[in-house]
Scaffold this active site. Sequence first.
Site, PDB file in Angstrom:
ATOM      1  N   GLY A   1       6.514  -4.538  -3.863  1.00  0.00           N
ATOM      2  CA  GLY A   1       6.448  -5.237  -5.139  1.00  0.00           C
ATOM      3  C   GLY A   1       5.112  -5.096  -5.826  1.00  0.00           C
ATOM      4  O   GLY A   1       4.178  -4.463  -5.317  1.00  0.00           O
TER       5      GLY A   1
ATOM      6  N   LEU B   1      -2.837  -7.217  -9.987  1.00  0.00           N
ATOM      7  CA  LEU B   1      -3.798  -6.906  -8.928  1.00  0.00           C
ATOM      8  C   LEU B   1      -3.514  -5.564  -8.274  1.00  0.00           C
ATOM      9  O   LEU B   1      -4.430  -4.900  -7.793  1.00  0.00           O
ATOM     10  CB  LEU B   1      -3.779  -8.010  -7.865  1.00  0.00           C
ATOM     11  N   GLY B   2      -2.255  -5.167  -8.241  1.00  0.00           N
ATOM     12  CA  GLY B   2      -1.916  -3.893  -7.613  1.00  0.00           C
ATOM     13  C   GLY B   2      -0.431  -3.810  -7.343  1.00  0.00           C
ATOM     14  O   GLY B   2       0.334  -4.758  -7.580  1.00  0.00           O
TER      15      GLY B   2
ATOM     16  N   ASP C   1       3.360  -4.174   9.410  1.00  0.00           N
ATOM     17  CA  ASP C   1       2.737  -3.264   8.448  1.00  0.00           C
ATOM     18  C   ASP C   1       1.242  -3.542   8.355  1.00  0.00           C
ATOM     19  O   ASP C   1       0.654  -3.482   7.288  1.00  0.00           O
ATOM     20  CB  ASP C   1       3.393  -3.396   7.071  1.00  0.00           C
TER      21      ASP C   1
ATOM     22  N   GLY D   1       2.411  -2.488  -4.330  1.00  0.00           N
ATOM     23  CA  GLY D   1       2.623  -2.083  -2.951  1.00  0.00           C
ATOM     24  C   GLY D   1       4.009  -1.533  -2.753  1.00  0.00           C
ATOM     25  O   GLY D   1       4.753  -1.292  -3.711  1.00  0.00           O
ATOM     26  N   GLY D   2       4.364  -1.344  -1.498  1.00  0.00           N
ATOM     27  CA  GLY D   2       5.653  -0.760  -1.200  1.00  0.00           C
ATOM     28  C   GLY D   2       6.822  -1.653  -1.557  1.00  0.00           C
ATOM     29  O   GLY D   2       7.929  -1.167  -1.786  1.00  0.00           O
TER      30      GLY D   2
ATOM     31  N   VAL E   1       1.868  -7.064  -7.418  1.00  0.00           N
ATOM     32  CA  VAL E   1       1.144  -8.308  -7.161  1.00  0.00           C
ATOM     33  C   VAL E   1       0.348  -8.700  -8.398  1.00  0.00           C
ATOM     34  O   VAL E   1      -0.361  -7.869  -8.987  1.00  0.00           O
ATOM     35  CB  VAL E   1       0.200  -8.159  -5.953  1.00  0.00           C
TER      36      VAL E   1
ATOM     37  N   LYS F   1       3.783 -11.988  -5.793  1.00  0.00           N
ATOM     38  CA  LYS F   1       4.329 -10.655  -5.572  1.00  0.00           C
ATOM     39  C   LYS F   1       5.755 -10.619  -6.096  1.00  0.00           C
ATOM     40  O   LYS F   1       6.655 -11.290  -5.561  1.00  0.00           O
ATOM     41  CB  LYS F   1       4.297 -10.281  -4.086  1.00  0.00           C
TER      42      LYS F   1
END
Length: 441
Positions: free
Chosen positions: A24, A18-19, A134, A21-22, A26, A40
């Site tokens: 991990g 899915l993407g 965050d 991030g900072g 996902v 994640k």
Amino acid sequence: MGAPDGERLGPYRLLSTLGTGGFGEVHLALDPEGHTVAVKILHPQVAADATALARLAREVETMRRVEGPHVAEVLDASLEGARPYLVTRYVQGRPLSAVVAGDGPVEGDDLVRLARGLAEALVAVHAAGVVHRDLKPANVILTDGEPVVIDFGIACALDSVSVTVSGVILGTPGYLAPEVIEGTGSGAETDLFSFGATLAYAATGRHPFGTGPASAVGYRVVHQAPDLEGVPGWLEPVLQECLRREPAVRPVAGELLDRLGAAGPAVRAAIPRPRSSPVATRVHESVGGREPAEVQDVALHEAGGSAGAVQELTTREWRRGRRPVSGRLSAEEFRERRRVVLHRRWVIGTGLLVSLMAATAREPLPEVSLLLLTVYGLVTLIDAAIALFARRNRPRMIVDLGSAAGAIALWAALGAFFSTLTLALALGTVVSVLVAILIAS
């Protein structure tokens, strides 16, 4: 670190990425029962920090107590082994950052729903003793117009020197509170600052502290006022309070709910209408702990467009259990209204058909005629009795009784003014039309 699709991680089968991030990567995954979840997988530099993982393990149980429609709940976690991971509810939608970048600023009632939803999410998170730290447009997913906050508690739990040195930036410049940038600590007030910055971005399409290097943006957060030009008049005072530099003077999430109308009355912004008269406010405030007025009209002004025209926004409060004045229905309200319409059409339509059939059979088959009317009358009376005991369904009882009386009256009128042959032809035509409609559908 990317995991191939179809791989199993513990009891979960990874479907697609899915993407990233900072903290991990996902993945969309299936749990053992076949439900979709978001997994994640923490980055290697995060997984290598034993102190951060130990803190995260302690926080997970607290994070799992956070529940609400506007948060992606933590469902499971495995923080041991080579690839520690967290499992959260999968939310299908678009990040707020992508929505604003692609569609422009959020306006009108959609902005009200966004503000209320984020405030409700912070209430749920803070009530469990968790600080998000965050909150930003990328961590807000919009699904059917409602916001869902993701990744709550992870930034705070993974706040350690070694993780930061390893390359993970804890927070996003422009959405971090001044006290976090200056290293003086963080608490629930930090999330209120991020709430204000996120809503300012949603309402204007601009980052409230500008863009550029992280150091420059951070300097503006600490030393300069946010850019709130273009924020609607009903929202600007709230954001100014949330974006105050001193944490102690920012409102708490529960106060935001009261201000935005999510804890009882709901604030709904109407379509702006050009107006040049002075600001007019009519407010009936609650006194001594009493309930607020059922309907509260407030005329608010905002600067509109480059011409700076003054516009009026009308907002209303509504008490719990009443539909918002915007006219939007929830899914349950829509289904209930649909059931009422279908019931009314079915009872009236059946009554008309039974009356025609009974009138046609009145002379050649009087027993059949009376039997049709009797059966229809009994069915409607039984349904009316059920509606009578369910006090909220009295309109349904009126429809039933009225249809039964109307069927008898129509039967008598048709038998008195039309011949059996005419009624038979009419009945045949009606039946043919109904059969044609059924076949076509």
